[in-house]
Design a protein around this motif. Sequence first.
Motif, mmCIF file in Angstrom:
data_model
loop_
_atom_site.group_PDB
_atom_site.id
_atom_site.type_symbol
_atom_site.label_atom_id
_atom_site.label_comp_id
_atom_site.label_asym_id
_atom_site.label_seq_id
_atom_site.Cartn_x
_atom_site.Cartn_y
_atom_site.Cartn_z
ATOM 1 N N ILE A 91 0.837 -1.202 0.000
ATOM 2 C CA ILE A 91 0.000 0.000 0.000
ATOM 3 C C ILE A 91 0.872 1.251 0.000
ATOM 4 C CG2 ILE A 91 -1.632 1.338 1.392
ATOM 5 C CD1 ILE A 91 -2.941 -1.352 2.152
ATOM 6 N N ALA A 92 1.950 1.247 0.769
ATOM 7 C CA ALA A 92 2.850 2.413 0.810
ATOM 8 C C ALA A 92 3.500 2.656 -0.552
ATOM 9 C CB ALA A 92 3.911 2.217 1.885
ATOM 10 N N VAL A 93 3.975 1.604 -1.189
ATOM 11 C CA VAL A 93 4.601 1.747 -2.505
ATOM 12 C C VAL A 93 3.557 2.141 -3.544
ATOM 13 C CG1 VAL A 93 5.824 0.504 -4.328
ATOM 14 C CG2 VAL A 93 6.506 0.203 -1.962
ATOM 15 N N LEU A 94 2.344 1.610 -3.414
ATOM 16 C CA LEU A 94 1.267 1.974 -4.330
ATOM 17 C C LEU A 94 0.953 3.465 -4.253
ATOM 18 C CD1 LEU A 94 -1.074 1.222 -6.279
ATOM 19 C CD2 LEU A 94 -2.451 0.779 -4.246
ATOM 20 N N VAL A 95 0.854 4.000 -3.045
ATOM 21 C CA VAL A 95 0.570 5.424 -2.872
ATOM 22 C C VAL A 95 1.714 6.267 -3.451
ATOM 23 C CG1 VAL A 95 0.302 7.242 -1.133
ATOM 24 C CG2 VAL A 95 -0.981 5.123 -0.914
ATOM 25 N N ALA A 96 2.952 5.870 -3.192
ATOM 26 C CA ALA A 96 4.098 6.611 -3.726
ATOM 27 C C ALA A 96 4.110 6.566 -5.255
ATOM 28 C CB ALA A 96 5.401 6.049 -3.168
ATOM 29 N N ALA A 97 3.823 5.410 -5.837
ATOM 30 C CA ALA A 97 3.813 5.277 -7.296
ATOM 31 C C ALA A 97 2.695 6.107 -7.913
ATOM 32 C CB ALA A 97 3.660 3.813 -7.694
ATOM 33 N N LEU A 98 1.537 6.136 -7.269
ATOM 34 C CA LEU A 98 0.439 6.953 -7.784
ATOM 35 C C LEU A 98 0.762 8.443 -7.700
ATOM 36 C CD1 LEU A 98 -2.687 5.023 -6.457
ATOM 37 C CD2 LEU A 98 -1.834 5.137 -8.806
ATOM 38 N N LEU A 99 1.431 8.854 -6.635
ATOM 39 C CA LEU A 99 1.834 10.257 -6.520
ATOM 40 C C LEU A 99 2.841 10.641 -7.604
ATOM 41 C CD1 LEU A 99 2.127 10.712 -2.643
ATOM 42 C CD2 LEU A 99 0.401 11.685 -4.179
ATOM 43 N N VAL A 100 3.815 9.760 -7.851
ATOM 44 C CA VAL A 100 4.805 10.020 -8.905
ATOM 45 C C VAL A 100 4.120 10.085 -10.267
ATOM 46 C CG1 VAL A 100 6.749 8.986 -10.157
ATOM 47 C CG2 VAL A 100 6.786 9.098 -7.673
ATOM 48 N N ALA A 101 3.209 9.139 -10.537
ATOM 49 C CA ALA A 101 2.519 9.131 -11.828
ATOM 50 C C ALA A 101 1.641 10.377 -11.986
ATOM 51 C CB ALA A 101 1.680 7.864 -11.965
ATOM 52 N N ALA A 102 0.967 10.788 -10.928
ATOM 53 C CA ALA A 102 0.120 11.984 -11.002
ATOM 54 C C ALA A 102 0.958 13.242 -11.218
ATOM 55 C CB ALA A 102 -0.714 12.107 -9.731
ATOM 56 N N ALA A 103 2.078 13.345 -10.520
ATOM 57 C CA ALA A 103 2.951 14.514 -10.693
ATOM 58 C C ALA A 103 3.542 14.542 -12.102
ATOM 59 C CB ALA A 103 4.056 14.498 -9.650
ATOM 60 N N ALA A 104 3.952 13.398 -12.605
ATOM 61 C CA ALA A 104 4.507 13.343 -13.960
ATOM 62 C C ALA A 104 3.435 13.665 -14.996
ATOM 63 C CB ALA A 104 5.107 11.966 -14.230
ATOM 64 N N GLY A 105 2.224 13.172 -14.787
ATOM 65 C CA GLY A 105 1.134 13.499 -15.702
ATOM 66 C C GLY A 105 0.813 14.981 -15.700
ATOM 67 N N ALA A 106 0.798 15.583 -14.525
ATOM 68 C CA ALA A 106 0.540 17.022 -14.434
ATOM 69 C C ALA A 106 1.658 17.818 -15.108
ATOM 70 C CB ALA A 106 0.407 17.430 -12.971
ATOM 71 N N LEU A 107 2.895 17.366 -14.943
ATOM 72 C CA LEU A 107 4.031 18.049 -15.568
ATOM 73 C C LEU A 107 3.982 17.926 -17.093
ATOM 74 C CD1 LEU A 107 6.490 19.654 -14.682
ATOM 75 C CD2 LEU A 107 7.788 17.536 -14.680
ATOM 76 N N LEU A 108 3.620 16.750 -17.585
ATOM 77 C CA LEU A 108 3.475 16.576 -19.025
ATOM 78 C C LEU A 108 2.324 17.408 -19.570
ATOM 79 C CD1 LEU A 108 4.087 12.760 -19.538
ATOM 80 C CD2 LEU A 108 5.443 14.641 -20.432
ATOM 81 N N TYR A 109 1.241 17.487 -18.818
ATOM 82 C CA TYR A 109 0.099 18.285 -19.250
ATOM 83 C C TYR A 109 0.460 19.763 -19.315
ATOM 84 C CZ TYR A 109 -4.598 20.202 -19.473
ATOM 85 O OH TYR A 109 -5.707 20.889 -19.851
ATOM 86 N N ARG A 110 1.208 20.221 -18.310
ATOM 87 C CA ARG A 110 1.603 21.623 -18.266
ATOM 88 C C ARG A 110 2.576 21.974 -19.399
ATOM 89 N NH1 ARG A 110 5.138 23.181 -13.613
ATOM 90 N NH2 ARG A 110 6.693 23.533 -15.197
ATOM 91 N N ALA A 111 3.444 21.048 -19.766
ATOM 92 C CA ALA A 111 4.479 21.321 -20.771
ATOM 93 C C ALA A 111 4.096 20.810 -22.159
ATOM 94 C CB ALA A 111 5.788 20.677 -20.338
ATOM 95 N N ARG A 112 2.827 20.499 -22.387
ATOM 96 C CA ARG A 112 2.420 19.886 -23.652
ATOM 97 C C ARG A 112 2.600 20.817 -24.847
ATOM 98 N NH1 ARG A 112 -1.932 21.751 -21.188
ATOM 99 N NH2 ARG A 112 -3.570 22.767 -22.374
ATOM 100 N N ASN A 113 2.392 22.114 -24.690
ATOM 101 C CA ASN A 113 2.509 23.034 -25.818
ATOM 102 C C ASN A 113 3.934 23.457 -26.087
ATOM 103 O OD1 ASN A 113 -0.216 22.991 -26.293
ATOM 104 N ND2 ASN A 113 -0.628 24.700 -24.915
ATOM 105 N N SER A 114 4.771 23.486 -25.080
ATOM 106 C CA SER A 114 6.147 23.938 -25.286
ATOM 107 C C SER A 114 7.002 22.872 -25.948
ATOM 108 C CB SER A 114 6.781 24.350 -23.962
ATOM 109 O OG SER A 114 6.898 23.228 -23.103
#
Length: 132
Positions: A91-114
């Motif tokens: 469960i701890a690793v799952l939460v950490a992996a979901l946080l990393v995936a969410a942060a990376a997705g948000a970063l990709l979404y923010r930088a999609r036009n550049s």
Amino acid sequence: MRDSVESMEESAVPQQSNEPARHGGPAKFARTALITGSLVAVVCLGLLVVIFFLDTFNATVYSVGGNDIASDTQEAQDIRGLYDGARAGSIAVLVAALLVAAAAGALLYRARNSAAGEGDGGEDVDFDDLGR
């Protein structure tokens, strides 16, 4: 006439911008982090499903002999707590992996036009330009 030809040639040459080139920064690793985080999350979910079935199987086998898995005996407590460490770690690793995936997705979404014009400097190339 010559001035108009020179001005046309100058306007045809791509202009260099004064803006510094972006080399990706943290967004460069975002796709890899998204894939890795998603993969680790799927593996952790699979592990949690396996742990659930093993717990259910152990409780069923223990109950076949007429024993109650909810009793206060040491054996019942040992069976109930058999996979607690693996469950908590997963469960701890799952939460950490979901946080990393969410942060990376948000970063990709923010930088999609550049990232769209990053490879070619933003200039359009026609088929005629390729023949030159």
